[in-house]
Design an enzyme around this catalytic site. Structure first.
Site, short mmCIF file in Angstrom:
data_model
loop_
_atom_site.label_atom_id
_atom_site.label_comp_id
_atom_site.label_asym_id
_atom_site.label_seq_id
_atom_site.Cartn_x
_atom_site.Cartn_y
_atom_site.Cartn_z
N LYS A 110 38.12 37.85 46.00
CA LYS A 110 39.21 38.43 46.79
C LYS A 110 39.01 38.25 48.29
O LYS A 110 39.96 38.34 49.06
CB LYS A 110 39.38 39.92 46.45
CG LYS A 110 39.97 40.13 45.07
CD LYS A 110 40.29 41.58 44.80
CE LYS A 110 40.89 41.77 43.42
NZ LYS A 110 40.74 43.13 42.92
N LYS A 191 42.62 35.39 30.06
CA LYS A 191 42.93 36.58 29.28
C LYS A 191 44.21 37.25 29.78
O LYS A 191 44.58 37.08 30.95
CB LYS A 191 41.74 37.56 29.27
CG LYS A 191 41.46 38.25 30.55
CD LYS A 191 40.48 39.39 30.34
CE LYS A 191 40.63 40.38 31.49
NZ LYS A 191 39.96 41.62 31.31
N LYS A 194 46.79 42.25 33.96
CA LYS A 194 47.82 42.83 34.82
C LYS A 194 48.07 41.94 36.02
O LYS A 194 49.14 41.94 36.58
CB LYS A 194 47.37 44.19 35.32
CG LYS A 194 47.30 45.24 34.26
CD LYS A 194 46.69 46.49 34.89
CE LYS A 194 46.27 47.45 33.84
NZ LYS A 194 45.10 48.22 34.23
P1 AMP Z 1 41.98 46.85 33.39
O1 AMP Z 1 43.21 46.09 32.98
O2 AMP Z 1 41.07 46.03 34.22
O3 AMP Z 1 42.28 48.19 33.95
O4 AMP Z 1 41.17 47.07 32.04
C1 AMP Z 1 41.23 48.24 31.29
C2 AMP Z 1 40.52 48.03 29.98
O5 AMP Z 1 41.26 47.11 29.16
C3 AMP Z 1 39.12 47.44 30.12
O6 AMP Z 1 38.26 48.09 29.17
C4 AMP Z 1 39.30 45.98 29.76
O7 AMP Z 1 38.12 45.40 29.23
C5 AMP Z 1 40.42 46.03 28.72
N1 AMP Z 1 41.22 44.78 28.76
C6 AMP Z 1 41.92 44.31 29.81
N2 AMP Z 1 42.52 43.13 29.50
C7 AMP Z 1 42.20 42.85 28.21
C8 AMP Z 1 42.50 41.77 27.31
N3 AMP Z 1 43.31 40.76 27.68
N4 AMP Z 1 42.00 41.81 26.05
C9 AMP Z 1 41.21 42.84 25.67
N5 AMP Z 1 40.88 43.88 26.47
C10 AMP Z 1 41.36 43.90 27.73
#
Ligand code: AMP
Length: 320
Positions: A110, A191, A194
């Site tokens: 970033k 992956k 968001k």
């Molecule tokens: P975040 O989107 O970074 O807030 O992630 C929140 C939780 O969702 C974390 O435990 C991540 O490891 C999980 N996570 C986010 N994206 C994925 C994905 N594409 N597949 C599986 N788990 C995910």
């Protein structure tokens, strides 16, 4: 019993990857003491809209409830509402090297090219260490993207313990038992996230059924024409099969075309998301209820967090 903490960032829309990779494992493991933490403080490390952060924080809490997180068994908190997080953050900064923080991949990405970033972006992994250590948790479910941050939390905890006396539980990272990594539908090499540039690759947990249908219909496949698992040669089809398996909890039957695969995936995803959408709509009618749940979560976790901070202050040389 082993205590766990799972974190969610209140940035952008929650998607199917979050549900399958983090929320469902949390719901399925509610027989153990768990904390679901919304990292609203982390949302301030980049340019942000205050009203949006507040709305997102409440939205994530509401989605967690709608997805089946039971606030009587899992404490749902926002890290900004538990002031021990920020107090411990400073104390941990005093045992973290500048170089250690600057080496973090997310910071490097970033801030690349001399971009003018907020100081909090650099210190954010230390806050994350505080988020974990303040609650004395033993396990943190983590995806690959967060393993470097968890490693820093372990390093800092171990260093503090050896320098100032046994103070912190050193947490271990665990892979959630039932989690699959869900890939972007438009670009199955990355992956589902968001922050991915296009919404075409993401299934939002609150997306209406016709949007879900369109997104899955447009998912990238290949020209092989055979429905089978082949992560290298057929990453798109493999990802759709993973989604189907995760959403239907059974092995997919014989599928003869990509059209049939996509229809099955659409039905399975909709069967999982429809009840969450309905429950979310109900809960949204009473935002006071969600705020009350967060207040209860805070009251539940604070005594232990305060005790950790007390121990840390005493060990590092502060007056009580
Ligand atoms: P975040 O989107 O970074 O807030 O992630 C929140 C939780 O969702 C974390 O435990 C991540 O490891 C999980 N996570 C986010 N994206 C994925 C994905 N594409 N597949 C599986 N788990 C995910």
């Amino acid at each position: 019993m082993t205590r766990r903490l799972t974190g969610f960032q209140p940035t952008g829309k929650l998607h199917l990857g979050n549900l399958i990779g983090a929320m469902r494992p949390l719901v399925q493991a509610q027989d153990r003491p768990s904390i679901a933490m919304i990292a609203d403080l982390h949302a301030l490390t980049v340019e942000h809209d205050p009203a949006q952060v507040r709305a997102n924080t409440l939205q994530v809490a509401t989605v967690l409830l709608a997805a089946g997180v039971d606030p009587d068994r899992t404490a749902i908190i926002a890290n900004s509402q538990v002031p021990e997080h920020t107090e411990l953050h400073y104390l941990l900064e005093c045992v973290t090297g500048h170089g250690e923080a600057a080496r973090m991949i997310q910071f490097k990405e970033k801030s690349a090219g001399g971009k003018n970033v907020r100081l909090s972006l650099l210190t954010y992994p230390v806050l994350m260490a505080a988020d974990i250590l303040v609650h004395d948790v033993e396990q943190v479910p983590v995806g690959d993207d967060q393993s470097q941050h968890l490693e820093l939390a372990r390093t800092v905890a171990t260093r503090f313990n050896s320098r100032y006396g046994e103070t912190f539980t050193v947490p271990e990272g665990v892979r959630p038992e039932s989690a699959a990594r869900i890939m972007d539908l438009a670009d199955p090499a990355r992956k589902m996230s968001k922050s991915s540039p296009s919404a075409a690759g993401r299934i939002g947990l609150l997306d209406p059924p016709d949007v879900i249908r369109r997104t899955i219909a447009r998912a990238v496949t290949d020209t092989v024409g055979v429905v089978r698992e082949d992560p290298i040669g057929q990453p798109g089809v493999t990802n759709l099969l993973a989604i189907l398996r995760a959403c239907s909890d059974r092995e997919p039957g014989e599928l003869t075309s990509y059209g049939q695969l996509k229809r099955e995936v659409t039905d399975a995803v909709d069967a999982v998301l429809a009840p969450i959408r309905a429950r979310y709509a109900e809960l949204s009618e009473d935002p006071g209820h969600v705020r009350k749940i967060l207040a209860e979560g805070r009251a539940w976790v604070r005594p232990r967090a305060a005790e950790t901070v007390r121990r840390t202050r005493a060990a590092i040389g502060l007056l009580d």
